[in-house]
Design an enzyme around this catalytic site. Structure first.
Site, PDB file in Angstrom:
ATOM      1  N   PRO A 346     -20.333 -31.162  -5.854  1.00  0.00           N
ATOM      2  CA  PRO A 346     -20.542 -29.856  -6.198  1.00  0.00           C
ATOM      3  C   PRO A 346     -20.395 -29.516  -7.625  1.00  0.00           C
ATOM      4  O   PRO A 346     -19.303 -29.656  -8.154  1.00  0.00           O
ATOM      5  CB  PRO A 346     -19.802 -29.187  -5.250  1.00  0.00           C
ATOM      6  N   THR A 348     -20.367 -26.873 -10.787  1.00  0.00           N
ATOM      7  CA  THR A 348     -20.556 -25.523 -11.278  1.00  0.00           C
ATOM      8  C   THR A 348     -21.650 -25.318 -12.256  1.00  0.00           C
ATOM      9  O   THR A 348     -21.910 -25.966 -13.246  1.00  0.00           O
ATOM     10  CB  THR A 348     -19.355 -25.089 -12.035  1.00  0.00           C
ATOM     11  N   GLN A 400     -19.061 -25.689  -0.792  1.00  0.00           N
ATOM     12  CA  GLN A 400     -17.765 -25.782  -1.005  1.00  0.00           C
ATOM     13  C   GLN A 400     -17.110 -24.303  -1.255  1.00  0.00           C
ATOM     14  O   GLN A 400     -17.586 -23.613  -2.007  1.00  0.00           O
ATOM     15  CB  GLN A 400     -17.458 -26.776  -2.438  1.00  0.00           C
ATOM     16  N   CYS A 431      -9.713 -27.664  -8.510  1.00  0.00           N
ATOM     17  CA  CYS A 431     -10.514 -26.963  -9.718  1.00  0.00           C
ATOM     18  C   CYS A 431      -9.489 -26.601 -10.896  1.00  0.00           C
ATOM     19  O   CYS A 431      -8.488 -26.076 -10.397  1.00  0.00           O
ATOM     20  CB  CYS A 431     -11.177 -25.741  -9.222  1.00  0.00           C
ATOM     21  N   ASP A 535     -16.107 -40.897 -13.400  1.00  0.00           N
ATOM     22  CA  ASP A 535     -16.639 -41.759 -14.183  1.00  0.00           C
ATOM     23  C   ASP A 535     -17.655 -42.724 -13.553  1.00  0.00           C
ATOM     24  O   ASP A 535     -17.727 -43.832 -14.187  1.00  0.00           O
ATOM     25  CB  ASP A 535     -15.562 -42.354 -15.042  1.00  0.00           C
ATOM     26  N   ARG A 559     -20.702 -35.815 -13.245  1.00  0.00           N
ATOM     27  CA  ARG A 559     -21.419 -35.793 -14.259  1.00  0.00           C
ATOM     28  C   ARG A 559     -22.344 -36.733 -14.616  1.00  0.00           C
ATOM     29  O   ARG A 559     -23.472 -36.704 -15.434  1.00  0.00           O
ATOM     30  CB  ARG A 559     -20.321 -35.857 -15.722  1.00  0.00           C
TER      31      ARG A 559
END
Length: 693
Positions: A346, A348, A400, A431, A535, A559
């Site tokens: 999830p 943002t 989520q 978070c 990563d 990411r």
């Protein structure tokens, strides 16, 4: 001050500054190994270029001003809520804000509100000011469906009149679900929505809800448990009042209260319990232990019971009815098998429905919506409920949520369970954002294991869907604590836990600690699936993490998917894909088409799609093509030097300038409006920032 190749400190001039990895003044070129050691991407020498000379604070690119160095001009002037509301009201009556009903039908008499409609009905004025159509065809033509935006569509010239008004998407199985029902929204607005299962669960667990009573007798406990299992409205029959303020700061405590206790006696500070706890076992002291203590303990009041709680044994097997979780999870749930599945995290802002559709096309197995705040969902905010939208292509989909207190989370879980089509519900307990942590949610729960337990137990006992949890290694760097809680998380009712290999204090700086993730996976009980996160940027990273720890179910990709969404294809094909700039542009075209279907093909939908496209481009610019690297695969923490691509488009896509991102968006969505300004929400191109996300 900078250092030369010999290590001597020198003062560089602006026009002589060297990019990372470029040749120094004496012509020496660092080896790829030296560059990798410094976290600099080892780009081949022939693609390196000197930094551009910047004699002024801006430069022109096809008429677009790059104001990267003048950041003050990128910030919009803030307006008050009252001023924004007045401007929206005035804008509605303007010609550009044409009535959507008339735009869809083309008949000025089709609006049932007539002259009382808050939108403009002047069709000629709207046509006169409407901007020219964009290049391409209406995105709804691909689904053989008549465009719902009609005249206001920016591709209206491509519409076909012979397409029926019926929704052929539904017949083909292509549609979006999880929209908020208007009747439910009105009940939420008026605070009249009932949550029988959630409130009965809280009552059974002994959680304090403002204005409610504790369960004191076995009969009450059995009635509450029956209410949970059958979904009945036994709450009102038991005389339990519902909380009036959904956003109040209430929490669960292990004290037994007298039936006539005052509200101010009910609300106690949980921090006192945590300060008195001298070990992890003391933190695990649960409400069921105290509920099974002598009845005389209930007559002593809150202060005495709080002080005595840490002195009691924390072992659940010491008392006959200690493990309430066994009673709360009797009904069978369809669990999700995450084993070796590629899980899109999830994300943002950028992890919206169009982006998830792109990732599904490229091979993602499991998707999850953006984090939604429980308090906003319970208030019926449409913008928050939009984060729960699901596309039919998402065959394994979860949402989520994030909340600080068990009553808020349990009620949100019950609401989602009833109103939405989801396969699992994930609770965010990792978070790191300040605005979330300051409210006691996200990573703040890692410092309060008792509240963490109550949140997971109440959510799991309320929902028919599996409950998963996402955490970080700990709150403060160097003080990891998930390994001491991993066994309990499974007992509390979670079916899976995702561990992000960084602490809250680290945010996104430094590399993820996969050794710690593997240690937690080995300590986890058999019924709890453990997922690793952090990563993962190539199939090599994926293979290494899976092979290093067989107990690990799978890896979550965050990411890495933002920077190169084709990572899912690379993992499935077990290769480093040297994707061309044209193929990357095709992926962006798919995203734009999905965005126009989701947000709309009118002017407002086009600009919304453009905004989220620019947010995504602020991540994709970090990708370095495989053919340009001396060492492959690329690592997530590598900072690229200034380089040229193999063609102009590849060079443009590598730019970290917002002006170049805007230029790419204009290739897909036409020219930006006058006075258009874009500022990235996240510092995605700041490699050395702890806020990098």
């Amino acid at each position: 001050m900078a250092e030369s190749s010999s290590g001597t400190a020198v003062e560089p001039k602006v026009e002589e500054a060297l990019p990372p990895g470029a040749s120094s003044s004496d012509g020496a070129q660092p080896s790829p190994e030296e560059l990798v050691a410094k976290a600099i991407a080892p780009v081949k020498k022939e693609f390196l270029r000197p930094p551009p000379l910047r004699s002024s604070a801006s430069r022109k690119i096809d008429g677009v001003t790059d104001r990267k160095l003048d950041s003050s001009k990128l910030v919009k002037d803030k307006k008050s809520k009252r001023q924004l509301k007045r401007e929206r009201r005035e804008e509605r009556k303007s010609a550009p804000n044409f009535c959507p009903v008339i735009a869809k039908s083309g008949d000025v008499n089709s609006c049932v509100y007539g002259h009382k409609c808050r939108y403009s009905h002047d069709m000629e004025a709207y046509k006169a000011q409407k901007p020219a159509d964009l290049e391409g065809v209406c995105p709804f033509i691909f689904s053989e469906r008549r465009c719902p935006y009609g005249l206001s569509c920016r591709f209206s010239s491509t519409h076909k009149d012979d397409i029926p008004m019926g929704n052929l998407d539904v017949e083909k199985g292509i549609f979006e679900v999880n929209g908020l029902n208007k009747d439910v929204q009105k009940l939420l607005w008026k605070n009249k929505m009932k949550f029988p299962k959630a409130d009965a669960t809280l009552k059974l667990l002994g959680c304090v809800v403002k204005g409610s009573l504790k369960i004191k007798t076995v009969k009450d406990r059995e009635e509450a448990e029956h209410s949970i299992s059958n979904g009945s409205h036994g709450l009102q029959e038991n005389g339990c009042k519902k909380e009036d303020d959904l956003g109040s700061n209430v929490d669960c405590y292990p004290e037994i209260l007298e039936e006539n206790a005052e509200d101010e006696e009910v609300v106690a500070d949980e921090s006192r319990l945590l300060k008195k706890a001298k070990s992890v076992n003391d933190d695990k002291c649960s409400s069921d232990e105290v509920n099974n203590a002598d009845a005389s303990a209930s007559e002593k009041g809150i202060e005495n019971s709080c002080s005595e709680a840490p002195q009691q044994s924390a072992r659940d097997d010491m008392l006959p009815e200690t493990d309430i979780s066994l009673k709360l999870h009797r009904r069978e749930k369809k669990l999700i098998d995450f084993s070796r599945k590629m899980y899109l995290a999830p994300l943002t802002t950028v992890g919206n429905l169009p982006f998830r559709r792109v990732c599904k096309v490229l091979g993602a197995d499991v998707t999850c919506g953006e984090m939604a705040m429980c308090s906003n969902l319970l208030q019926g905010q449409a913008s928050e409920w939009a984060l729960l939208r699901r596309h039919s292509s998402e065959d394994v989909f979860g949402v989520q949520i994030c909340g600080a207190y068990p009553d808020i989370v349990a009620r949100a879980v019950e609401l989602i369970d009833q109103e939405c089509s989801v396969d699992f519900i994930d609770i965010n307990m990792g978070c790191p954002i300040d605005i979330v942590v300051n409210k006691g949610a996200g990573s703040a729960l890692l410092t309060k294991p008792l509240r963490m337990k109550n949140v997971i137990q109440s959510a799991s006992a309320t929902a028919d869907k599996p409950i998963t949890v996402k955490v970080r290694t700990g709150y403060i760097e160097g003080r990891n604590r998930i390994d001491s809680l991993i066994a309990d998380i499974g007992l509390w009712g979670a079916s899976a836990v995702t561990i992000h290999g960084r602490s809250r204090q680290q945010r996104y700086s430094k590399l993820a600690d996969w050794e710690y993730i593997n240690m937690c996976a080995k300590k986890a009980p058999d019924g709890l699936q453990v997922l690793g996160n952090g990563d993962v940027f190539s199939f090599v990273d994926w293979n290494k993490h899976i092979s290093d720890c067989p107990e690990l179910s799978t890896c979550m990709i965050a990411r890495g998917a933002l920077i190169k969404p084709w990572i899912f294809t690379e993992i499935k094909d077990q290769k480093n894909w040297d994707i061309s700039s044209g193929e990357r542009l095709d992926i962006l075209k798919d995203y734009v088409r999905f965005g126009l279907e989701h947000w709309g093909s009118d002017s407002k939908g086009v600009e919304t799609t453009r905004h989220f496209l620019l947010e995504w481009l602020s991540y994709t610019c970090r990708y370095i093509p495989v053919g340009l690297l001396d060492v492959i695969p690329q690592r997530l923490n590598w900072r690229p030097p200034s380089y040229c691509g193999r063609n102009d488009l590849e060079t443009l896509m590598a730019s970290d300038s917002a002006a170049d991102w805007i230029q790419i968006s204009e290739m897909l969505l036409g020219k930006v409006p006058a006075n258009f300004i874009f500022t990235p929400k996240h510092k995605s191109n700041a490699y050395d920032s702890a806020e990098n996300g």
